[in-house]
Design an enzyme around this catalytic site. Sequence first.
Site, PDB file in Angstrom:
ATOM      1  N   PRO A 172       0.836  -1.212   0.000  1.00  0.00           N
ATOM      2  CG  PRO A 172      -0.650  -1.508   1.777  1.00  0.00           C
ATOM      3  CD  PRO A 172       0.600  -2.066   1.172  1.00  0.00           C
TER       4      PRO A 172
ATOM      5  CG  ASP B 270      11.752   3.345   4.630  1.00  0.00           C
ATOM      6  OD1 ASP B 270      11.915   3.169   5.843  1.00  0.00           O
ATOM      7  OD2 ASP B 270      10.710   3.823   4.138  1.00  0.00           O
TER       8      ASP B 270
END
Length: 312
Positions: A100, A151
């Site tokens: 998402p 990340d």
Amino acid sequence: MPAVSASAPGKIILLGEHAVVYGRPALALPLFQVQARVAVQAQPLAPAGQVILSAPDISVQADLSTLPQDDSLAKTIRLAEAELGGRLSACRIKVSSTIPIASGLGSGAAVSVALLRAVSAFAGTPFPDETINRLAFEVEKLHHGTPSGIDNTVITFGKPVYFKKGQPPIAEKPGAAFTFLAAGTGVPSPTAVTVGDVRQGWQRDPEYFNALFDQVGRLVDQARSALESGQAGVLGPLMDQNQAALESMGVSSPELERLVSAARQAGALGAKLSGGGRGGNIIALVEDAQAASISAALEAAGAVQVLSTRIF
Ligand code: PMV
């Protein structure tokens, strides 16, 4: 000629988001249940060097040469070409993802990593992970201005990591299996906004924010020991304390807190928001035997999606 394809996982931040931007440590885990995927297909009959990019999830269907300089997909391909020392030959690049968007699960970094892997393999020179990580970090700067680099690191290496900005990441080996649920609020929240707000707060009141960052740094170090020694009963409450610190930083939200409470009430060992905050996902540490009932409680409390991951 068959298409060349590559994929990359999503990620969750176990502890330490935001403070990690200010040099404190953080822990992150790959989330293989969701993936970004890129396929590159040669187009020998197309005009030389024509690259057609399609990313149906974000309604992109364009010739690379028409995309703006600051488009993240275009920037990723241009960085890859600079590293390869030449333009790609004519091809079609299809980008898809089950991660998402804007939900703290690393969708942007995963697309960058998969894209760098796929185009470098297509060009006949697959980049090593260190190169992928370095280039994906450059793209992260477009997504959120002053990224810590956590990340791109956890997604490139696909392993649990203990991370400090500017230092080589340390791969973590959990001392036992841990099960986590990631539950989505359905509220998109761009990381750039919360990172920017925390920066403003820190500039206004550095003492208050530095104390919170230091506290989070200590929680991360304790969590690292709990992870390595396999102590879920110790790790859970550390996650709860990290959630309290994130609330004090102003990056939580009623939707996140509803899911955090639902997880705790249903028996989770600990729960907190994960990533930039204000929306996106929470994560909960759960006993295997309770994973299904806690997952159901999260759905009843409004979670739009519950993913389960086991690390060991
Ligand atoms: O991309 P997100 O929403 O998972 O956030 C990354 C974690 C932050 O600490 C908020 C930002 C960063 O660059 O580390």
